[in-house]
Design an enzyme around this catalytic site. Structure first.
Site, PDB file in Angstrom:
ATOM      1  N   MET A 244       1.113  -1.181  -0.184  1.00  0.00           N
ATOM      2  CA  MET A 244       0.220   0.056  -0.043  1.00  0.00           C
ATOM      3  C   MET A 244       0.428   1.491  -0.136  1.00  0.00           C
ATOM      4  O   MET A 244       1.699   1.685   0.747  1.00  0.00           O
ATOM      5  CB  MET A 244      -0.901   0.231   1.400  1.00  0.00           C
ATOM      6  CG  MET A 244      -1.817   1.099   0.942  1.00  0.00           C
ATOM      7  SD  MET A 244      -2.947   1.368  -0.138  1.00  0.00           S
ATOM      8  CE  MET A 244      -2.971   2.835  -0.055  1.00  0.00           C
ATOM      9  N   GLU A 245       0.387   2.234  -0.980  1.00  0.00           N
ATOM     10  CA  GLU A 245       1.485   3.154  -1.477  1.00  0.00           C
ATOM     11  C   GLU A 245       1.632   4.455  -0.231  1.00  0.00           C
ATOM     12  O   GLU A 245       1.460   5.771  -1.286  1.00  0.00           O
ATOM     13  CB  GLU A 245       0.940   3.809  -2.824  1.00  0.00           C
ATOM     14  CG  GLU A 245      -0.405   4.357  -2.674  1.00  0.00           C
ATOM     15  CD  GLU A 245      -1.836   3.725  -3.104  1.00  0.00           C
ATOM     16  OE1 GLU A 245      -1.847   1.946  -3.087  1.00  0.00           O
ATOM     17  OE2 GLU A 245      -2.671   3.705  -3.566  1.00  0.00           O
ATOM     18  N   ASN A 246       1.619   3.869   1.356  1.00  0.00           N
ATOM     19  CA  ASN A 246       1.278   5.284   1.797  1.00  0.00           C
ATOM     20  C   ASN A 246       2.488   5.936   1.849  1.00  0.00           C
ATOM     21  O   ASN A 246       3.440   5.904   2.355  1.00  0.00           O
ATOM     22  CB  ASN A 246       0.872   4.837   3.458  1.00  0.00           C
ATOM     23  CG  ASN A 246      -0.324   3.874   3.733  1.00  0.00           C
ATOM     24  OD1 ASN A 246      -0.947   3.728   3.492  1.00  0.00           O
ATOM     25  ND2 ASN A 246       0.840   2.827   4.198  1.00  0.00           N
TER      26      ASN A 246
ATOM     27  N   GLU B 227       3.873   0.723  -6.115  1.00  0.00           N
ATOM     28  CA  GLU B 227       4.165   1.989  -5.125  1.00  0.00           C
ATOM     29  C   GLU B 227       5.038   2.754  -5.455  1.00  0.00           C
ATOM     30  O   GLU B 227       4.164   4.038  -4.886  1.00  0.00           O
ATOM     31  CB  GLU B 227       4.361   1.244  -3.838  1.00  0.00           C
ATOM     32  CG  GLU B 227       3.543   0.082  -2.900  1.00  0.00           C
ATOM     33  CD  GLU B 227       2.037  -0.645  -3.486  1.00  0.00           C
ATOM     34  OE1 GLU B 227       1.410   0.497  -3.679  1.00  0.00           O
ATOM     35  OE2 GLU B 227       1.428  -1.518  -4.341  1.00  0.00           O
TER      36      GLU B 227
ATOM     37  N   GLU C 277      -4.493   3.008 -10.339  1.00  0.00           N
ATOM     38  CA  GLU C 277      -4.715   1.680 -10.422  1.00  0.00           C
ATOM     39  C   GLU C 277      -3.727   1.322 -11.579  1.00  0.00           C
ATOM     40  O   GLU C 277      -2.652   0.055 -11.743  1.00  0.00           O
ATOM     41  CB  GLU C 277      -5.079   0.855  -9.755  1.00  0.00           C
ATOM     42  CG  GLU C 277      -5.530   1.179  -8.206  1.00  0.00           C
ATOM     43  CD  GLU C 277      -4.147   0.420  -8.111  1.00  0.00           C
ATOM     44  OE1 GLU C 277      -2.666   0.547  -7.631  1.00  0.00           O
ATOM     45  OE2 GLU C 277      -3.547   1.556  -6.093  1.00  0.00           O
TER      46      GLU C 277
HETATM   47 ZN   LIG Z   1      -1.478   0.120  -6.405  1.00  0.00          ZN
END
Ligand SMILES: [Zn+2]
Length: 834
Positions: free
Chosen positions: A271-273, A304, A326
């Site tokens: 997850m790209e936090n 990411e 995405e």
């Molecule tokens: Zn993604």
């Protein structure tokens, strides 16, 4: 409908009425190591502004948790009006400070603030995961992507822990056993990509420098996994990616530091936090690993990282445009992996693995356009699928070909410059791409982003020439490759590029060939059928094709024809037996083996299944012993043996002997914990490993992974009472974590022993609706998918669908998809009865 399921309409109205400037979040997780503490205190202070209409604005703030203790507006206590999901705030005019004190719950499902205790050392680890809408499980907030705020996180945690968030810490004070860490204020950020992690995480540091800019890098994992963390390779790919994207996007990395943390029991790949990217621990390789696994991790790192710009810096307004980030990141993951890492073949993996996912999803009755209609959050949650990621990326690849790579990146640069820290829709991207390229990208969007399904392209030979016949026609630019058999090998002799628009396209100037391959080079998104002569040529000589992408496209065509019941499954398996052993591309090999195993289990008619299972086991066994010692292939075949041996016990004695050390293993094969557990699970499913064997293995590997595997081995024993207990626990034992639950489900299904669980088919349909209402969507989704009965008939599922037209749309979507998988199995099996 639960008030937790926010809709597009009401969130749009809220964003129009309320502006949020800053949010200060104070979390106290000092009690996390105490298992009796179910939750923690969370205080959100939100600086907001409304348009000051005379009547005042009523709105709500989202929160899911144990309690809301206090609501204050500008320092004045308000009545607490909380329905379990929404906290009402009334009578707002102009600028206000809203302060909410609440108790959030630690999560066991990977949603919100997940708490994990490492069985190796008893240490507690926390991390957050929110997408699409679980930030509200940790803090009261405006849970919608277009209400960006500047966030300040303040975390009180046990002293000695590492505490992390999106930004670096600016102050830390220690008071007895606790530390209070305050982090720098973030740039404007949507709630779903804020992040916190805390625990005695192991950290490896690095740096990346570019001109004036220096970015501190961190790679983190649990302390007990530290010996397995190959941080050097991860840091190398990280630096390669930052170089690449900074140049390509002409916008400096915007988030200060860049930490990448591998976390336990993670629901997704990563997850790209911003500044604190979370990854599944499956990417920390505890034992031998294949090139495909390393390539997959590199791809995810770069996917990411692309989000730091596409998704984080510029964010979709609502989940309809989830694909905006995405599809783009999926495309960039493959593009950057091929461009700058040691995996130049990344597009081969994309062509066979990602596209297979897209083709499969796009043939389900629930498929949707890449640009989807997402009326609410439940719909959003299910749309992280093969269309949004892989089809979107496939069609973006076509767009890059259509407008040219330079214009595509120029359009992206203009898009970032114009919309930094803001929210966008599809139109914003198309405008910049059209300006940069001068091409009609809106027509392209209508043809590819706003339609469903795919064309099927078949080549018909017509005397000396050939015709491409297209079902469900779309405009394609593609190539047909021509290959001739020479001394038993297929050799490229030429090809022809064609614009294919209608149903029939005559090809000129195509040299005579044994194999004619439509979509050679993988330029378009379409299902390809080989003509009879080409199928004969590849059956004889597929593995002699020297280009991995070509082989991948042939394998993909064969697989799609098998899934559609057009290529006899026996012939497909014969081609696998003949050519898979010679495959050298790691990911392609892994996919061929997985598809072959799937075909044996799902597409072979009942009367032949036992025989095909035996043959598949013999194939994997022979290849295991013939593979080069210590090679990627050897490891892949050893894993395939585990899959095959769960259905046939012909090798049980040898496997048992190898695990016990009584029988030698193939030279060079690392019998590491992962492989040992996989073989033991197979032995258990066929009745050759008992509880004592499972316990002995747990003594060797008393880790978190070991405990999960131990559950599967126990639940897989072929005893009706054991399976019944596992079945019941899966539905009813709410102490099971997400990963424990999946382990139980794997045990219930092990070895395809339908005879042991058929009695529960009706119970499944009686349970799913109640489960959907009472469990989180992650847990309910695992149960509804994982325990769907593989019956010989659609009777029960059709009856359920007919009786439950009013069930939540997201639940119906999963059931309809499972029905379609089963219907395909039955259809293909019937087509293969000879
Ligand atoms: Zn993604």
């Amino acid at each position: 409908m639960s008030t937790a399921n926010l809709t597009r309409e009401e969130t749009a109205a809220r964003a129009a009425a309320v502006t949020v400037h800053t949010v200060r979040v104070e979390l106290d997780v000092t009690g996390a190591p105490d298992p009796d503490r179910t939750g923690f205190t969370t205080v959100s202070t939100l600086e907001i502004e409304t348009d000051g209409a005379a009547a005042g604005v009523d709105t709500w703030i989202d929160f899911l948790g144990e309690a809301v203790e206090q609501v204050e507006v500008d320092g004045a206590p308000q009545p607490v009006e909380w329905d379990g999901a929404r906290i009402r705030v009334r009578g707002l005019h102009g600028r206000h400070r809203v302060r909410i004190t609440a108790r959030a719950a630690y999560s066991r499902s990977g949603e919100g603030m997940h708490r994990f205790v490492d069985p190796v050392d008893g240490q507690t680890y926390l991390y957050t995961h929110y997408e699409p809408a679980d930030a509200r499980r940790v803090m009261p907030c405006f849970e919608q992507p277009d209400m960006k705020a500047r966030w300040t996180f303040v975390v009180t945690a046990p002293a000695g822990w590492r505490v992390l968030s999106n930004q670096p810490a600016v102050s830390t004070s220690v008071d007895g056993g606790a530390q209070r860490v305050e982090f720098a204020e973030t740039p404007p950020l949507s709630s779903y990509i804020t992040s916190v992690a805390a625990g005695p995480y192991h950290r490896v540091e690095g740096k990346w420098r570019r001109g004036e800019q220096t970015v501190a890098l961190g790679v983190l994992c649990r302390a007990s996994l530290a010996p397995h963390l190959d941080a050097d390779e991860i840091l190398e790919i990280t630096r390669q990616g930052l170089d690449f994207f900074t140049d390509a996007f002409a916008y400096p990395y915007p988030w200060g530091k860049y930490d990448q943390i591998f976390v336990p029991e993670y629901n997704i790949g990563a997850m790209e936090n911003p500044g604190l990217v979370t990854f599944t621990e499956a990417y920390v390789f505890r034992g031998a690993s294949t090139v495909a696994q390393h390539e997959g991790r590199a791809n995810t790192i770069l996917h990411e990282m692309a989000h730091m710009w596409f998704g984080d810096l510029v964010t979709m307004r609502w989940w309809d445009d989830l694909w905006l980030k995405e599809s783009f990141a999926d495309y960039m993951g493959a593009h950057a992996t091929a461009a700058v890492t040691r995996f130049p073949d990344a597009w081969v993996t994309f062509a066979t693995r990602r596209k297979a996912w897209a083709y499969q999803q796009d043939q389900l009755p629930t498929t949707h356009p890449v640009v989807a209609d997402i009326p609410d959050l439940e719909a959003a949650k299910l749309n992280f699928d093969g269309i949004t990621y892989a089809k979107g990326a496939s069609v973006l690849k076509q767009l890059v070909a259509f407008v040219g790579e330079d214009a595509f990146f120029e359009g992206a640069r203009r898009y970032f410059a114009a919309h930094a820290f803001d929210n966008t829709t599809l139109d914003d991207l198309l405008r910049h791409l059209a300006d940069a390229s001068g091409r009609d990208v809106r027509a392209w969007s209508r043809a590819w982003l706003e339609t469903t399904g795919m064309s099927t392209i078949t080549l018909e030979r017509d005397g000396g020439g050939a015709v491409l016949v297209q079902a469900d026609p779309r405009p394609h630019r593609l190539r047909v490759g021509a290959f001739a058999l020479r001394d038993g090998a297929l050799v490229r002799t030429g090809g022809v590029d064609a614009d294919v628009v209608g149903e029939r396209t005559v090809l000129d100037a195509l040299p005579a060939a044994d194999l004619m391959l439509p979509n050679d080079g993988d330029l378009t998104y379409a299902k390809v059928r080989l003509d009879a002569a080409s199928a004969d040529a590849v059956a004889a000589a597929l593995s002699t094709l020297d280009d991995a992408l070509t082989r991948g496209l042939v394998w993909s065509a064969l697989w799609n024809a098998t899934r559609d019941g057009e290529l006899p499954v026996a012939r497909y398996l014969e081609i696998v037996r003949r050519h898979a052993g010679a495959e050298t591309h790691s990911a392609l090999r892994a996919d061929i083996l997985a598809n072959a195993a799937f075909a044996v289990g799902h597409y072979v008619p009942d009367a032949q299944r036992a025989e095909e299972r035996r043959r598949w086991l013999e194939t994997t066994w022979t290849q295991l012993w013939h593979a080069e010692p210590g090679s990627d292939a050897q490891l892949a075949w050893a894993r395939a043996v585990a899959g095959a041996a769960a259905y046939d016990d012909a090798k049980a004695g040898e496997l048992r002997g190898m695990l016990d050390g009584a029988v030698p293993t193939p030279e060079g094969l690392a019998l590491d914990p992962e492989l040992r557990w996989a073989w033991l699970a197979a032995l258990s499913a066929t009745g050759h490993a008992d509880a004592a064997a499972a316990d002995a293995e747990l003594d060797r590997d008393p880790t978190a992974n070991g405990r999960i595997a131990h559950r599967t081995v126990l639940a897989a024993r072929p005893d009706a009472a054991v399976r019944a207990a596992a079945w019941r626990a899966a539905w009813e034992d709410e102490s099971l974590t997400n990963d424990h639950l999946s382990a139980m489900i794997a045990g219930v299904r092990a070895g395809g022993r339908r005879d042991l669980i058929t009695a529960f088919d009706e119970e499944y349909f009686a349970r799913i609706r109640g489960t959907w209402e009472t469990r989180s969507i992650e847990i309910a989704g695992r149960l509804v998918r994982g325990l769907f009965p593989a019956r010989d008939s659609l009777d029960l599922v059709d009856a359920w669908l007919a009786e439950h037209t009013d069930a939540p749309a997201a639940l119906r979507r999963i059931v309809i998809e499972q029905r379609d998988h089963l219907a395909r199995d039955l259809r293909v099996r019937a087509a293969n009865v000879t």
